[in-house]
Write a protein that holds these residues in place. Structure first.
Motif, PDB file in Angstrom:
ATOM      1  N   ASN A 119     -35.588  41.888 -70.715  1.00  0.00           N
ATOM      2  CA  ASN A 119     -36.182  42.218 -69.426  1.00  0.00           C
ATOM      3  C   ASN A 119     -36.525  43.845 -69.751  1.00  0.00           C
ATOM      4  N   LEU A 120     -35.776  44.372 -70.421  1.00  0.00           N
ATOM      5  CA  LEU A 120     -36.371  45.792 -70.826  1.00  0.00           C
ATOM      6  C   LEU A 120     -37.602  46.041 -71.495  1.00  0.00           C
ATOM      7  N   VAL A 121     -37.693  45.252 -72.364  1.00  0.00           N
ATOM      8  CA  VAL A 121     -38.989  45.389 -73.241  1.00  0.00           C
ATOM      9  C   VAL A 121     -40.267  45.146 -72.455  1.00  0.00           C
ATOM     10  N   ARG A 122     -39.932  43.951 -71.281  1.00  0.00           N
ATOM     11  CA  ARG A 122     -41.155  43.826 -70.227  1.00  0.00           C
ATOM     12  C   ARG A 122     -41.311  44.803 -69.243  1.00  0.00           C
ATOM     13  N   MET A 123     -40.196  45.566 -69.052  1.00  0.00           N
ATOM     14  CA  MET A 123     -40.351  46.534 -68.038  1.00  0.00           C
ATOM     15  C   MET A 123     -40.914  47.911 -68.609  1.00  0.00           C
ATOM     16  N   GLU A 183     -23.414  60.900 -67.133  1.00  0.00           N
ATOM     17  CA  GLU A 183     -24.150  61.576 -68.027  1.00  0.00           C
ATOM     18  C   GLU A 183     -24.951  60.901 -68.777  1.00  0.00           C
ATOM     19  N   ASP A 184     -25.037  59.782 -68.870  1.00  0.00           N
ATOM     20  CA  ASP A 184     -25.687  58.979 -69.845  1.00  0.00           C
ATOM     21  C   ASP A 184     -27.009  58.318 -69.215  1.00  0.00           C
ATOM     22  N   LEU A 185     -27.517  58.878 -68.288  1.00  0.00           N
ATOM     23  CA  LEU A 185     -28.867  58.237 -67.439  1.00  0.00           C
ATOM     24  C   LEU A 185     -29.874  58.469 -68.498  1.00  0.00           C
ATOM     25  N   ASP A 186     -30.231  58.958 -69.509  1.00  0.00           N
ATOM     26  CA  ASP A 186     -31.266  58.875 -70.197  1.00  0.00           C
ATOM     27  C   ASP A 186     -31.462  57.324 -70.902  1.00  0.00           C
ATOM     28  N   PHE A 187     -30.176  56.544 -71.038  1.00  0.00           N
ATOM     29  CA  PHE A 187     -30.216  55.251 -71.596  1.00  0.00           C
ATOM     30  C   PHE A 187     -30.669  54.360 -70.330  1.00  0.00           C
ATOM     31  N   ASP A 188     -31.321  53.214 -70.667  1.00  0.00           N
ATOM     32  CA  ASP A 188     -31.932  52.465 -69.828  1.00  0.00           C
ATOM     33  C   ASP A 188     -31.163  51.381 -69.274  1.00  0.00           C
ATOM     34  N   LEU A 189     -29.779  51.286 -70.029  1.00  0.00           N
ATOM     35  CA  LEU A 189     -28.968  50.343 -69.479  1.00  0.00           C
ATOM     36  C   LEU A 189     -27.603  50.663 -70.506  1.00  0.00           C
ATOM     37  N   ILE A 190     -26.366  50.646 -69.893  1.00  0.00           N
ATOM     38  CA  ILE A 190     -25.271  50.688 -70.442  1.00  0.00           C
ATOM     39  C   ILE A 190     -24.342  49.530 -70.420  1.00  0.00           C
ATOM     40  N   LEU A 191     -24.116  49.068 -71.332  1.00  0.00           N
ATOM     41  CA  LEU A 191     -23.439  47.363 -71.432  1.00  0.00           C
ATOM     42  C   LEU A 191     -21.844  47.903 -72.187  1.00  0.00           C
ATOM     43  N   ALA A 244     -37.186  48.039 -79.293  1.00  0.00           N
ATOM     44  CA  ALA A 244     -36.150  48.464 -78.432  1.00  0.00           C
ATOM     45  C   ALA A 244     -34.716  48.984 -79.413  1.00  0.00           C
ATOM     46  N   ALA A 245     -34.109  49.853 -78.888  1.00  0.00           N
ATOM     47  CA  ALA A 245     -32.865  50.265 -79.682  1.00  0.00           C
ATOM     48  C   ALA A 245     -31.477  50.206 -79.044  1.00  0.00           C
ATOM     49  N   ILE A 246     -30.496  49.953 -79.869  1.00  0.00           N
ATOM     50  CA  ILE A 246     -29.007  49.848 -79.327  1.00  0.00           C
ATOM     51  C   ILE A 246     -28.206  51.072 -79.997  1.00  0.00           C
ATOM     52  N   VAL A 247     -27.667  51.846 -79.236  1.00  0.00           N
ATOM     53  CA  VAL A 247     -26.925  52.640 -79.646  1.00  0.00           C
ATOM     54  C   VAL A 247     -25.422  52.321 -79.581  1.00  0.00           C
ATOM     55  N   ASP A 248     -24.363  52.453 -80.552  1.00  0.00           N
ATOM     56  CA  ASP A 248     -23.263  52.441 -80.216  1.00  0.00           C
ATOM     57  C   ASP A 248     -22.497  53.822 -79.900  1.00  0.00           C
ATOM     58  N   LEU A 249     -22.236  54.022 -78.557  1.00  0.00           N
ATOM     59  CA  LEU A 249     -21.731  55.325 -78.343  1.00  0.00           C
ATOM     60  C   LEU A 249     -20.202  55.345 -79.036  1.00  0.00           C
ATOM     61  N   HIS A 250     -19.334  54.457 -79.080  1.00  0.00           N
ATOM     62  CA  HIS A 250     -18.108  54.662 -79.837  1.00  0.00           C
ATOM     63  C   HIS A 250     -18.246  55.300 -81.238  1.00  0.00           C
ATOM     64  N   SER A 251     -18.969  54.750 -81.830  1.00  0.00           N
ATOM     65  CA  SER A 251     -18.938  55.058 -83.198  1.00  0.00           C
ATOM     66  C   SER A 251     -19.920  56.510 -83.711  1.00  0.00           C
ATOM     67  N   ALA A 253     -43.001  58.165 -78.102  1.00  0.00           N
ATOM     68  CA  ALA A 253     -44.018  58.440 -77.212  1.00  0.00           C
ATOM     69  C   ALA A 253     -45.441  58.401 -77.977  1.00  0.00           C
ATOM     70  N   PRO A 254     -46.625  57.906 -77.125  1.00  0.00           N
ATOM     71  CA  PRO A 254     -46.536  57.516 -75.901  1.00  0.00           C
ATOM     72  C   PRO A 254     -45.870  56.028 -75.592  1.00  0.00           C
ATOM     73  N   ARG A 255     -45.476  55.574 -76.592  1.00  0.00           N
ATOM     74  CA  ARG A 255     -44.960  53.926 -76.483  1.00  0.00           C
ATOM     75  C   ARG A 255     -43.755  54.221 -75.840  1.00  0.00           C
ATOM     76  N   ARG A 256     -43.362  53.272 -74.683  1.00  0.00           N
ATOM     77  CA  ARG A 256     -42.239  53.475 -74.211  1.00  0.00           C
ATOM     78  C   ARG A 256     -41.125  52.528 -75.104  1.00  0.00           C
ATOM     79  N   LEU A 257     -39.778  53.119 -75.217  1.00  0.00           N
ATOM     80  CA  LEU A 257     -38.847  52.444 -76.102  1.00  0.00           C
ATOM     81  C   LEU A 257     -37.638  52.326 -75.294  1.00  0.00           C
ATOM     82  N   PRO A 258     -37.344  51.214 -74.516  1.00  0.00           N
ATOM     83  CA  PRO A 258     -35.896  50.783 -74.018  1.00  0.00           C
ATOM     84  C   PRO A 258     -34.849  51.225 -74.960  1.00  0.00           C
TER      85      PRO A 258
END
Length: 464
Positions: free
Chosen positions: A115-119, A92-100, A53-60, A77-82
Motif C-alpha cells: 500500500n505504501l509503495v503504491r501511495m 513526535e514521529d510523524l515523519d514516518f509514513d506508518l508506525i507499527l 521502502a525502508a523499515i526502521v527498528d526504533l527500539h534498537s 529525493a525526488p523519488r518518494r521513499l515510504p
C-alpha cells in the motif's frame, strides 16, 4: 554493493532481534531485503540499490532512529521513499509514513508495504500530472486530506473488551459506528466511507476473517485497513489472519489506548492514500480527456509520457508502456462493417480505464488503439497487466445498440497488446525492450508519436 543484489526493502536495525525474523519472512514472500546496522550504511544502500521502502527498528536504533525518516527520504529525493517504523505510535514521529507495533509479522509487513509503495508512486504521478495539466492551462485538483475526524466501523458482538476499545477510539477523537453482524457491517460499508474497520473475533474468528476477505474481494473496499481484535488464547494464527486480508492484529492483553493508537495510524495512512487517489481520478473531469472514453487523448498522453520517461530515469524507477489494439480478424471485420464495433470501442476504452491502477495513465491513441503508461512497473508485471486486460475484454459482451439484440462477444473483440519497458542503464541510456509483439508492426504505425518521443537521443530498440 554487489550489482547482482536486487533488494526491495531496506531494514535499519542494530541487531537481529526484530529485524532477523522479519527479513527472512520478507525474503520468502518475494520482498528481498538488505539490512543496515546504522543510518550511514542505510543511506549508502539507498544510493546503490533500487530500494522501494525502508523499515526502521526504533527500539534498537536509539534516539537518532526517530529522525531517520527525514534523512532517508532526503537521500532518495525526488523519488518518494515510504519509511515504516517498528515501535509505539508517537506524535513526535510523524515523519514516518506508518508506525507499527512489534513484533511485525512478515505477511503484515507485505500488506502495508504494498500500500505504501503504491501511495508513493501515486503521489509522484500526481506531481507529474500537475505539471502536464499546467502546460495545457488546466489545474489538477489539490490532494487535500480530509480534516474530519477518522471514521471507524467496529464490527462484532458488544463484548466488554470490544466496548472498551471502542471507547478508547472515541477518546482519541474518532467517530465510531458499531455493527453487530456482517450483514449490518456491509450495509454500512456500502452506504458511507470509513477510514478503518475493527473486527472483534470473539468466540468465532472465522466470521471476522470472512468479513476481511470479503472486503479484499471488493474493489471499492480493497484498500480499507482492517484490525482484528482477538483473544490471546485464540486458535487462530497471525499468519492465517494476515493472509486473509487483515491489516493488523491486537488483543485485549494490550492497553486499549495503545491499540487505539494503532487503529488511528491505519486510518491516517488510508486517508492520505484516499486524498491522492481522488485527486488523480478527478483528472477525468479536466476537459482534456477523450470524451467518449474518459481516457487521455493522443496528444495529452504524448506530452505526459515524455515527462514520465524523464522522471523514471531521475527517480531510478522502471517505466512500462503497454499498447492494446482490437485484433484484425474476420469476425472483427464483420462487426466493423455493420457498425457494431464503433459502438463497442468506447465501452472497451472505458473498461480499460477501470482495469488499471489509479497511478497508471490510460490513453486512446486512435479509434481502436489504446495505450497504458505504467510507472514503477517492470516488464513482467506490465505483461501480466496486458494479458489480464485482454482476457477481461475478451470475455465481455458489449451492447451493439439500443434497438439491436446482437451483442459483441469474445469472438468479435480480441485485444492484442505489446509491452515496452524503459530501463535505466549504467550510462543513463534508455533501452526500449519489446517483450510481446502481437501485430507489432501495425501497432507501431499508430504509436509513432511514442517512439519518436522516447528514442532520444540514444535509445535502442531490441526485440527479445
Amino acid at each position: 554493493m554487489s550489482a547482482g543484489v536486487q533488494a526491495r526493502v531496506l531494514i535499519i536495525a542494530r541487531d537481529d532481534g526484530l529485524a532477523g525474523p522479519l527479513a527472512e519472512g520478507l525474503d520468502r514472500l518475494g520482498w528481498r531485503t538488505i539490512t543496515a546496522r546504522g543510518p550511514y550504511a542505510g543511506i549508502a544502500a539507498l544510493a546503490d540499490l533500487q530500494i522501494e521502502a525502508a523499515i526502521v527498528d526504533l527500539h534498537s536504533g536509539g534516539p537518532e532512529a526517530r529522525t531517520l525518516a527525514r534523512r532517508l527520504k532526503a537521500a532518495c529525493a525526488p523519488r518518494r521513499l515510504p519509511v515504516v517504523a517498528i515501535g509505539a505510535p508517537d506524535d513526535e514521529d510523524l515523519d514516518f509514513d506508518l508506525i507499527l507495533a512489534p513484533p511485525l509479522h512478515p505477511a503484515q509487513a507485505v500488506l502495508r508495504l504494498e500500500n505504501l509503495v503504491r501511495m508513493a508512486v501515486a503521489e509522484e504521478e500526481y506531481e507529474l500530472r500537475q505539471e502536464t495539466f499546467a502546460e495545457k492551462n488546466r489545474a489538477l485538483e489539490a490532494a487535500d486530506i480530509d480534516p474530519a475526524p477518522f471514521r471507524v466501523l467496529a464490527i462484532g458482538e458488544p463484548a466488554p473488551q470490544f466496548l472498551a476499545l471502542s471507547n478508547a477510539l472515541t477518546r482519541s477523537g474518532a467517530e465510531v459506528v458499531g455493527a453487530f453482524t456482517a450483514y449490518t457491517a456491509f450495509d454500512y460499508l456500502h452506504e458511507r466511507p470509513f477510514d478503518t474497520v475493527v473486527l472483534w473475533a470473539g468466540d468465532n474468528p472465522n466470521e471476522a476473517l470472512s468479513i476481511a476477505a470479503g472486503m479484499r474481494r471488493n474493489t471499492r473496499l480493497y484498500h480499507v485497513p482492517a484490525l482484528l481484535y482477538m483473544r490471546e488464547e485464540s486458535y487462530l494464527t497471525m499468519s492465517e489472519a494476515f493472509h486473509r486480508g487483515v491489516s493488523d492484529v491486537a488483543s485485549p492483553g494490550t492497553a486499549e489506548s495503545e491499540t487505539a493508537g494503532r487503529v488511528m495510524e491505519l486510518a491516517r495512512s488510508y486517508r492520505r492514500q484516499t486524498a491522492t487517489r481522488k485527486a488523480l481520478e478527478h483528472a477525468r473531469s479536466s476537459g482534456l480527456m477523450d470524451p467518449a472514453t474518459g481516457l487521455f487523448t493522443r496528444e495529452l498522453f504524448a506530452t505526459h509520457l515524455g515527462r514520465l520517461a524523464q522522471a523514471s530515469r531521475i527517480r531510478n524507477r522502471p517505466l512500462s508502456v503497454c499498447v492494446l489494439k482490437v485484433s484484425e480478424r474476420a469476425e472483427v471485420a464483420e462487426a466493423r462493417a455493420q457498425g457494431w464495433l464503433d459502438r463497442a470501442v468506447p465501452q472497451i476504452g472505458a473498461m480499460i480505464g477501470r482495469l488499471v491502477r489509479v497511478e497508471d495513465t490510460a490513453a486512446r491513441l486512435s479509434h481502436e488503439v489504446f495505450a497504458l503508461a505504467l510507472p514503477a512497473t517492470p516488464a513482467a508485471a506490465a505483461r501480466a497487466a496486458g494479458e489480464r486486460i485482454a482476457a477481461v475484454i475478451g470475455c465481455t459482451a458489449f451492447e451493439a445498440g439500443d434497438r439491436k439484440s446482437t451483442r459483441l462477444n469474445s469472438s468479435h473483440v480480441v485485444i492484442s497488446y505489446a509491452v515496452f519497458c524503459l530501463k535505466k542503464k549504467i550510462k543513463k541510456t534508455l533501452y526500449l525492450h519489446c517483450i510481446r509483439h502481437l501485430q507489432l508492426s501495425t501497432m507501431l504505425r499508430h504509436v509513432q508519436v511514442l517512439t519518436v518521443l522516447l528514442l532520444q537521443p540514444s535509445v535502442h530498440m531490441r526485440e527479445l
